[in-house]
Design a protein around this motif. Structure first.
Motif, PDB file in Angstrom:
ATOM      1  N   PHE A   1       0.812  -1.171  -0.089  1.00  0.00           N
ATOM      2  CA  PHE A   1       0.119   0.076   0.010  1.00  0.00           C
ATOM      3  C   PHE A   1       0.774   1.428  -0.003  1.00  0.00           C
ATOM      4  CE2 PHE A   1      -2.430  -3.386   1.799  1.00  0.00           C
ATOM      5  CZ  PHE A   1      -3.537  -3.124   1.395  1.00  0.00           C
ATOM      6  N   THR A   2       0.235   2.339  -0.509  1.00  0.00           N
ATOM      7  CA  THR A   2       0.858   3.844  -0.337  1.00  0.00           C
ATOM      8  C   THR A   2       0.539   4.177   1.236  1.00  0.00           C
ATOM      9  OG1 THR A   2      -0.564   4.923  -1.213  1.00  0.00           O
ATOM     10  CG2 THR A   2       0.550   4.025  -2.892  1.00  0.00           C
ATOM     11  N   PRO A   3       1.560   5.230   1.380  1.00  0.00           N
ATOM     12  CA  PRO A   3       1.534   5.927   2.496  1.00  0.00           C
ATOM     13  C   PRO A   3       0.093   6.705   2.638  1.00  0.00           C
ATOM     14  CG  PRO A   3       3.723   6.091   1.923  1.00  0.00           C
ATOM     15  CD  PRO A   3       3.024   5.413   0.706  1.00  0.00           C
ATOM     16  N   GLU A   4      -0.410   6.978   1.520  1.00  0.00           N
ATOM     17  CA  GLU A   4      -1.773   7.516   1.178  1.00  0.00           C
ATOM     18  C   GLU A   4      -3.083   6.770   1.890  1.00  0.00           C
ATOM     19  OE1 GLU A   4      -4.109  10.610  -1.766  1.00  0.00           O
ATOM     20  OE2 GLU A   4      -2.851   9.027  -2.727  1.00  0.00           O
TER      21      GLU A   4
ATOM     22  N   GLY B   1      -5.240  17.687  -0.182  1.00  0.00           N
ATOM     23  CA  GLY B   1      -4.207  16.695   0.391  1.00  0.00           C
ATOM     24  C   GLY B   1      -4.716  15.341   0.624  1.00  0.00           C
ATOM     25  N   SER B   2      -6.093  15.287   0.595  1.00  0.00           N
ATOM     26  CA  SER B   2      -6.594  13.883   1.110  1.00  0.00           C
ATOM     27  C   SER B   2      -7.810  13.988   0.357  1.00  0.00           C
ATOM     28  CB  SER B   2      -7.115  14.199   2.749  1.00  0.00           C
ATOM     29  OG  SER B   2      -5.856  14.340   3.451  1.00  0.00           O
ATOM     30  N   ALA B   3      -7.618  13.501  -1.064  1.00  0.00           N
ATOM     31  CA  ALA B   3      -8.918  13.257  -2.105  1.00  0.00           C
ATOM     32  C   ALA B   3      -9.225  12.097  -1.662  1.00  0.00           C
ATOM     33  CB  ALA B   3      -8.279  13.530  -3.296  1.00  0.00           C
ATOM     34  N   LEU B   4      -8.814  11.139  -1.211  1.00  0.00           N
ATOM     35  CA  LEU B   4      -9.025   9.770  -0.928  1.00  0.00           C
ATOM     36  C   LEU B   4     -10.030   9.635  -0.140  1.00  0.00           C
ATOM     37  CD1 LEU B   4      -6.227   7.033  -1.311  1.00  0.00           C
ATOM     38  CD2 LEU B   4      -8.411   7.114  -2.592  1.00  0.00           C
ATOM     39  N   PHE B   5      -9.982  10.614   1.077  1.00  0.00           N
ATOM     40  CA  PHE B   5     -11.036  10.546   2.228  1.00  0.00           C
ATOM     41  C   PHE B   5     -12.131  11.161   1.769  1.00  0.00           C
ATOM     42  CE2 PHE B   5     -12.652  13.128   5.661  1.00  0.00           C
ATOM     43  CZ  PHE B   5     -12.998  12.110   6.514  1.00  0.00           C
TER      44      PHE B   5
ATOM     45  N   GLY C   1      -5.885  17.058   7.194  1.00  0.00           N
ATOM     46  CA  GLY C   1      -6.362  18.570   6.750  1.00  0.00           C
ATOM     47  C   GLY C   1      -5.432  19.452   6.348  1.00  0.00           C
ATOM     48  N   VAL C   2      -4.120  19.502   7.054  1.00  0.00           N
ATOM     49  CA  VAL C   2      -3.189  20.435   6.808  1.00  0.00           C
ATOM     50  C   VAL C   2      -1.856  19.756   5.837  1.00  0.00           C
ATOM     51  CG1 VAL C   2      -1.341  21.755   7.842  1.00  0.00           C
ATOM     52  CG2 VAL C   2      -3.504  21.631   9.128  1.00  0.00           C
ATOM     53  N   GLN C   3      -1.724  18.594   6.034  1.00  0.00           N
ATOM     54  CA  GLN C   3      -0.515  18.097   5.309  1.00  0.00           C
ATOM     55  C   GLN C   3      -0.810  17.163   4.308  1.00  0.00           C
ATOM     56  OE1 GLN C   3       2.221  17.285   8.487  1.00  0.00           O
ATOM     57  NE2 GLN C   3       3.413  19.094   8.183  1.00  0.00           N
ATOM     58  N   GLY C   4      -2.069  16.553   4.431  1.00  0.00           N
ATOM     59  CA  GLY C   4      -2.304  15.232   3.585  1.00  0.00           C
ATOM     60  C   GLY C   4      -2.226  13.844   4.122  1.00  0.00           C
ATOM     61  N   LEU C   5      -2.624  12.971   3.534  1.00  0.00           N
ATOM     62  CA  LEU C   5      -2.701  11.790   3.787  1.00  0.00           C
ATOM     63  C   LEU C   5      -1.571  10.811   3.707  1.00  0.00           C
ATOM     64  CD1 LEU C   5      -6.306  10.080   2.188  1.00  0.00           C
ATOM     65  CD2 LEU C   5      -5.782  10.649   4.672  1.00  0.00           C
ATOM     66  N   THR C   6      -0.635  11.281   3.066  1.00  0.00           N
ATOM     67  CA  THR C   6       0.626  10.693   3.001  1.00  0.00           C
ATOM     68  C   THR C   6       1.381  10.954   4.248  1.00  0.00           C
ATOM     69  OG1 THR C   6       0.914  10.604   0.827  1.00  0.00           O
ATOM     70  CG2 THR C   6       2.807  10.696   1.935  1.00  0.00           C
ATOM     71  N   GLN C   7       1.542  12.082   4.854  1.00  0.00           N
ATOM     72  CA  GLN C   7       1.889  12.458   6.297  1.00  0.00           C
ATOM     73  C   GLN C   7       1.017  11.853   7.419  1.00  0.00           C
ATOM     74  OE1 GLN C   7       4.858  14.246   6.850  1.00  0.00           O
ATOM     75  NE2 GLN C   7       4.915  13.759   4.624  1.00  0.00           N
TER      76      GLN C   7
END
Length: 495
Positions: free
Chosen positions: A35-38, A116-120, A251-257
């Protein structure tokens, strides 16, 4: 205390099987070529957002079960106890209200998380399914705790749920399903274990569903509602404080972080597993002792829980930190996650502080001063939210971890002071200092003697040496009486 110790040991063993399965799952999430970190961050965000939905939808009913079940038990035959029926009905109403609110504010979610969190945003509605299962499993689980039958519910939540997660991961890794199907199956995890728990309680005739209002409900409903209304706010505040990290990072840095931070949280949370087991076992017992005004036994449970949980937390975290770099190397974890190693240390210290203050939460929550839970929650959130945002902006994930450490220490200090001043319960003594000294010295010896031993050989040799040194110190200095009592019981069993 012996009953608590017995159930806690069984629960901890079952839970650690779950931890092993969870560790395998986490490895599959973060190893190279999976899986990716996202994507991993999305699964963790499911848990944290659903926990907030659950906290709001529960309307504070679960602590009411803990507090008032002893009165139902003493005055009604089990088949006529209507407490569970009321709890499930209230939770259902709460869930409808929360989902309505989540749909109304969906445009805000889309605006805040799209970049940053389009998957969510894409799978937002599936969080509702996940939250539904979490809510109703937690209500039925709370009833199991009140029955002092926590072993099965702990197994289902900590172990079976992770086994099903493994199954879904394997299906994905072998390309039998794609990520879209995986996350939809993932959203049904708590519904699966809820069904199993309901079947189990029904099979042992411990699932009373009755729609007649009992005399106990008529007598106590005003007190129950008063407790529920105040505790509800406290639960929502506490849950938001506990889950704000990943939500804010997403919300601030995205799903990867978020994924990177979540791996650090997973590693640090291993420290708290025995604490969760002991809390679940002790809740019903403490409620009975408060009802009987057995303050001496409550104080003894509180004191023993502090020293025992502190020792266990120090041993677990010591083993983790001795081998963290080697584990990342030998297990071929994706390089992106290495930036979270500092976060693991800070969060680990926060978990040690929380474990070292024992079952202070259940002690207060089952007492007549349960309102204090609300006020401590307000204090925690008042510190947590602005501090988390400012430190995330200034120092990234490490700043977020330090904000949790500060708020966790503040939260437990306030609770400690309350119990010390109100009930003269002071659980710390020279054994607390000895526990810190012994584990510190054992860590230093294991680190400096074996720091140049690499691979799995180094991991196992450091862990074995460190653990044996701590165990020897615990028995040699008689740091906790439970160690000797447990050893005596084992000797008797093998005679």
């Amino acid at each position: 205390m012996s009953n608590i110790r017995k159930q806690a040991i069984i629960s901890s063993l079952l839970v650690y099987v779950g931890v092993l399965v969870g560790a395998i799952n986490t490895y599959f999430f973060v190893k190279e070529g999976s899986f990716t970190p996202e994507q991993y961050g999305l699964t963790r965000l499911f848990f944290d957002v659903a926990q907030n939905f659950f906290a709001w939808a529960s309307l504070g009913v679960i602590p009411v079960i803990f507090k008032f079940y002893p009165y139902y038990k003493d005055h009604l035959p089990h088949r006529k106890i209507d407490l569970l029926t009321w709890a499930l009905s209230i939770a259902f109403v709460g869930f409808i209200i929360v989902i309505a609110g989540a749909l109304i504010f969906e445009p805000v979610v889309v605006r805040k998380f799209s970049r940053g969190s389009a998957l969510f945003v894409e799978y937002y509605h599936w969080v509702f399914v996940f939250a539904f299962g979490m809510l109703f499993f937690s209500v039925v689980e709370g009833y199991s705790w009140a029955l002092q039958k926590s072993v099965v519910s702990n197994f289902l939540k900590e172990t079976l749920l992770r086994i099903f997660t493994t199954l879904f991961i394997v299906l994905y890794l072998f390309n039998i399903i794609d990520f879209d199907i995986f996350i939809k199956l993932f959203s049904f995890l708590f519904i699966i274990v809820l069904v199993v728990l309901v079947i189990h309680l029904a099979s042992i005739k411990k699932l009373p569903i009755t729609f007649s209002i009992s005399k106990v409900t008529r007598r106590f409903y005003k007190k129950m509602f008063g407790m529920q209304s105040l505790v509800f706010s406290g639960i929502c505040i506490m849950t938001l404080g506990q889950t704000i990290d990943s939500i804010m990072i997403a919300g601030v840095q995205g799903l990867t972080q978020t994924g990177i931070y979540s791996l650090a949280q997973f590693a640090a949370n291993i420290v708290q597993i025995p604490q969760r087991s002991i809390q679940s076992v002790s809740t019903g017992v403490l409620a009975q002792h408060w009802k009987a005004k057995n303050y001496a036994e409550i104080g003894r449970i509180y004191e023993r829980s502090c020293i025992n949980l502190l020792l266990i937390a120090l041993v677990i975290f010591g083993n983790l930190w001795l081998n963290i770099d080697a584990v990342f190397t030998v297990m071929n974890i994706q390089q992106e996650y290495a930036v979270g190693i500092q976060v693991i240390f800070v969060l680990g210290v926060a978990r040690i502080i929380d474990a070292g203050t024992g079952v202070n939460g259940p002690v207060i929550g089952t007492s007549t001063f349960w309102r204090f839970d609300f006020f401590t929650g307000v204090i925690m959130l008042a510190v947590r939210l602005p501090l988390a945002y400012l430190m995330l902006r200034a120092y990234g994930m490490t700043g977020m971890a330090f904000s949790e450490l500060i708020s966790m220490a503040s939260y437990n200090f306030v609770r400690f002071e309350f119990l010390r001043r109100k009930f003269k319960m002071q659980p710390f003594n020279m054994n607390t200092v000895l526990a810190l000294v012994v584990t510190g010295m054992a860590f230093a010896i294991a680190y400096f003697l074996l720091q140049n031993v690499g691979g799995w050989t180094g991991i196992f040799s450091r862990s074995i040496l460190f653990s044996l040194l701590v165990i020897g110190g615990v028995f040699g200095f008689k740091i906790t009486p439970d160690a000797h009592q447990l050893l005596d019981k084992l000797k008797q069993r093998f005679r």
